[in-house]
Design an enzyme around this catalytic site. Structure first.
Site, short mmCIF file in Angstrom:
data_model
loop_
_atom_site.label_atom_id
_atom_site.label_comp_id
_atom_site.label_asym_id
_atom_site.label_seq_id
_atom_site.Cartn_x
_atom_site.Cartn_y
_atom_site.Cartn_z
N ARG A 108 0.88 -1.18 0.00
CA ARG A 108 0.00 0.00 0.00
C ARG A 108 0.91 1.22 0.00
O ARG A 108 1.70 1.41 0.93
CB ARG A 108 -0.91 0.00 1.24
N HIS A 135 -7.51 0.79 -6.30
CA HIS A 135 -7.71 -0.07 -5.13
C HIS A 135 -8.42 -1.35 -5.59
O HIS A 135 -9.58 -1.60 -5.24
CB HIS A 135 -8.53 0.69 -4.09
N GLN A 138 -10.37 -3.92 -3.18
CA GLN A 138 -11.69 -3.51 -2.69
C GLN A 138 -12.78 -3.89 -3.69
O GLN A 138 -13.88 -4.27 -3.31
CB GLN A 138 -11.71 -2.00 -2.44
N ASP A 223 -17.12 7.38 -1.48
CA ASP A 223 -15.89 7.21 -0.70
C ASP A 223 -15.59 8.57 -0.07
O ASP A 223 -16.21 9.58 -0.43
CB ASP A 223 -14.76 6.76 -1.66
N CYS A 263 -16.27 1.79 0.67
CA CYS A 263 -15.13 0.93 1.04
C CYS A 263 -14.76 1.06 2.52
O CYS A 263 -14.10 0.17 3.06
CB CYS A 263 -13.93 1.24 0.15
N ARG A 291 -13.77 -8.50 2.14
CA ARG A 291 -12.34 -8.28 1.85
C ARG A 291 -11.57 -9.56 2.18
O ARG A 291 -10.67 -9.97 1.48
CB ARG A 291 -11.79 -7.11 2.68
#
Ligand code: CP
Ligand code: NVA
Length: 305
Positions: A108, A135, A138, A223, A263, A291
């Site tokens: 990340r 991402h 996700q 988001d 998310c 996830r």
């Protein structure tokens, strides 16, 4: 000498075929059922995942670490400030060393080119655990969640409300791969990546107004307005995005059985109303749990022949 091109990586959803993505989602559902029924499933014994975090995380860290343990392997949690990477060791050197010791790596970070450079020099598969660009992990969870709760997403309408950020970019790739139409409501100047919009143009369009974009939608997604690394822009962004909120009025425009996803972490009263986040159309808690299951399927896909 870079060796990463010979490896299978997961840096973006477009790296993998649509068929493989669908298989992974289905496998995520199977792995979830196995876990629910208490059946141990150790398909990755003695395998080690190294996780490098240059940004904060709750879900990504816990899901990968727990996932590896459940599959019979182990995970090493690293942050760049506890590594020589944080003191200037080149990413290419870090990649060659770490990938000689573990079986798979998750990163990340901020700049997407950093993970691409790591992958180029890595002897083992590399997973994108979020960059400023995308991402993809996700989206595996989100697509699994839609399939579980509403069935096939192909041919459906999905509405993105808010910043054209990393999550929005990955939704565009998902629209292309899973064959749904994505309507994006974002303020001018905060569009998703132009190159990606061109590539996925058959499946994505910018519709500025949130209520117009949400009309007849099967899934509404948002988001945070302030992604990691943008903390200095917080007050400016809160003003710019004030009209890009998922409210009950926005959800009323969508289909009566539309789902809401985020998310997480969510900022109640900012990008989403508390009533929507905690309401009957919200799938966010299942989405977060998925996830774990979807990434276990991803780990198997990358590690099991
Ligand atoms: N959604 C997500 O990636 O959460 P974390 O930042 O907690 O990992
Ligand atoms: N867009 C957000 C997602 C967090 C999971 C960020 O990059 O901070």
């Amino acid at each position: 000498m870079p060796v990463g091109a010979l490896q299978r990586h997961f840096l973006n959803l477009l790296d993998v075929s649509a068929d493989d993505l669908r298989q992974m989602i289905k496998r995520g559902i199977e792995l979830k059922q196995l876990r629910r029924s208490g059946v141990a499933h150790e398909s990755l014994p003695h395998k080690t995942l190294a996780m490098i975090f240059e940004k904060s995380s709750t879900r990504t860290r816990v899901s990968f670490e727990a996932g590896m343990a459940q599959l019979g392997g182990s995970a090493i949690f690293l942050t760049s400030d506890m590594m020589q990477l944080g003191r200037g060791e080149p990413i290419e050197d870090t990649a060659r060393v770490i990938s000689s010791m573990v079986d798979i790596v998750m990163i990340r970070t901020h700049d997407h080119s950093k993970i691409e450079r790591f992958a180029e020099y890595s002897k083992v598969p590399v997973i994108n655990g979020l960059t400023d660009l995308s991402h993809p992990c996700q989206l595996l969870a989100d697509m699994q969640t839609y399939l579980e709760e509403r069935g096939d997403i192909s041919g459906k309408i999905v509405t993105w409300i808010g910043d054209g950020n990393n999550m929005c970019n990955s939704y565009m790739e998902a629209a292309y791969q899973f064959d749904f139409q994505l309507k994006i409501a974002c303020p001018e100047g905060y569009e998703p990546q132009a190159e990606l919009l061109k590539k996925t143009g058959s499946h994505c369009e910018i519709v500025r107004d949130p209520e117009v974009a949400a009309k007849g939608s099967d899934l509404v997604v948002t988001d945070t307005w302030v992604s990691m690394g943008q903390e200095g822009e917080k007050s400016g962004r809160q003003a710019i995005f004030a009209d890009y909120k998922v409210t009950p009025q926005v959800m009323e425009q969508a289909a009566s059985d539309a789902l809401f996803m985020h998310c997480l972490p969510a900022y109640r009263g900012m990008e989403v109303d508390e009533n929507v986040l905690e309401g009957p159309q919200s799938a966010v808690w299942n989405e977060a749990e998925n996830r774990l299951h979807a990434q276990k399927a991803l780990l198997e896909y990358l590690l099991v022949d």
